[in-house]
Design an enzyme around this catalytic site. Structure first.
Site, PDB file in Angstrom:
ATOM      1  N   TYR A 113       0.871  -1.177   0.000  1.00 33.21           N
ATOM      2  CA  TYR A 113       0.000   0.000   0.000  1.00 33.21           C
ATOM      3  C   TYR A 113       0.910   1.230   0.000  1.00 33.21           C
ATOM      4  O   TYR A 113       1.412   1.655   1.041  1.00 33.21           O
ATOM      5  CB  TYR A 113      -0.929  -0.022   1.222  1.00 33.21           C
ATOM      6  CG  TYR A 113      -1.757   1.227   1.397  1.00 33.21           C
ATOM      7  CD1 TYR A 113      -2.401   1.802   0.307  1.00 33.21           C
ATOM      8  CD2 TYR A 113      -1.909   1.818   2.638  1.00 33.21           C
ATOM      9  CE1 TYR A 113      -3.164   2.953   0.468  1.00 33.21           C
ATOM     10  CE2 TYR A 113      -2.671   2.958   2.805  1.00 33.21           C
ATOM     11  CZ  TYR A 113      -3.294   3.523   1.713  1.00 33.21           C
ATOM     12  OH  TYR A 113      -4.039   4.662   1.875  1.00 33.21           O
ATOM     13  N   ASP A 154      -1.966  -1.190  -4.144  1.00 32.37           N
ATOM     14  CA  ASP A 154      -2.405   0.174  -4.460  1.00 32.37           C
ATOM     15  C   ASP A 154      -1.139   1.012  -4.513  1.00 32.37           C
ATOM     16  O   ASP A 154      -0.545   1.293  -3.472  1.00 32.37           O
ATOM     17  CB  ASP A 154      -3.370   0.667  -3.383  1.00 32.37           C
ATOM     18  CG  ASP A 154      -3.731   2.129  -3.575  1.00 32.37           C
ATOM     19  OD1 ASP A 154      -3.275   2.749  -4.554  1.00 32.37           O
ATOM     20  OD2 ASP A 154      -4.470   2.654  -2.719  1.00 32.37           O
TER      21      ASP A 154
END
Length: 277
Positions: A113, A154
């Site tokens: 992330y 992400d």
DNA sequence: ATGACTAGCACGGCTAGA
């Protein structure tokens, strides 16, 4: 085997949607970002009931990553420090729970992330660039180990104009600035390539749509969730898709799942595939 | 130029996301 990545924007708020998606799709592996929950409150049992083992690295309210797998999970590693034991910055960056990896079916599955960065003048943007520089060192150490690598997550970066709905306006801003693009490209090196772009050259494929601008309703999205493959796994890639309709659910995450389909483990190519009559 | 909306924490109004 199929490996998916999904920023769920709170695993507890999205739990029913994630469980329904797992039941419908049955990927071998699902990597989550922004679980937003402390480890002791992670809903392990709900996933185990569907046959998924869990490996997690979470914290209260912010960040948090998890790997769910129907195949056995081995050698879970949290943060950058397992591969950069002498790197003080790797230790500092570990305060925010953004990195987890595990060995699954002989692959190293790395779930990230990446920090958003907020705006180009923010301290968070400097943090994002430092984080990406550390990721580069981490990937160099991982390459030396020699495990086949799938890196998902992400990334909070759109690398090219075709990854943004309005590149003329948005290029140069947060998630599309040259320094962060260069930092991610430097981390990828010559080794890792975007699995989605092995199959789809066109623009118009997004993985994130802003809640605030009604991005989903107006078709304004970004492709910031990626699955990267090393050369060996590129040879086994069968397809890569984004399950965009999940963004149209009631109370959705602002991200949609991305799924890679791999011919893995490799099948024997020898002649001992004779079948019984 | 700015904010929009969503979630967490905690129960009022912030932080943070992207």
């Amino acid at each position: 085997m199929r490996i998916a990545s999904w920023n769920v924007n709170s695993v507890r708020t999205r739990l029913d949607q994630v469980l329904a998606w797992l039941e419908a799709e049955r990927p071998e592996v699902l990597c989550l970002q922004e679980t937003k929950v402390a480890d002791e409150l992670f809903p392990h049992a709900s996933f185990q009931a569907l046959g998924y083992a869990t490996a997690i690295s979470g914290q209260k309210a912010y960040n948090g990553v998890a790997i769910l797998s129907r195949l056995p999970i081995e050698d879970v590693q949290v943060g950058f420090t397992p591969l950069l034991p002498q790197d003080p910055q790797a230790l500092d960056l570990g305060e925010q729970k953004r990195v987890i990896s595990a060995q699954i079916a002989g692959l190293r599955v790395l779930n990230l992330y990446v920090p958003n960065g907020s705006s180009l003048r923010s301290e968070k943007y400097a943090y994002k660039l430092e984080w990406l520089a550390c990721l580069k060192r981490y990937l160099q150490a991982q390459e030396a180990i020699g495990e086949p690598l799938v890196m998902v997550g992400d990334f909070n970066i759109a690398l090219e104009a075709r990854d943004i709905y309005d590149p003329a306006r948005l290029t140069g801003g947060i998630m599309a600035s040259e320094p962060e693009r260069e930092a991610l490209l430097a981390a990828l090196g010559e080794r890792l390539e975007d699995g989605f772009r092995l199959f789809e050259p066109e623009s118009g494929h997004w993985s994130w749509w802003d809640y605030r601008t009604a991005g989903w309703e107006t078709g304004r999205g970004w492709r910031i969730d990626h699955i990267y493959l090393d050369a060996e796994l590129r040879d086994h890639a069968l397809g890569c898709t984004i399950d965009a309709p999940m963004r149209g659910n009631p109370q959705p995450s602002d991200h949609a799942p991305v799924i890679i389909n791999l011919a893995w483990p490799p099948q024997d190519e020898g002649e001992d595939d004779d079948e019984e009559c």
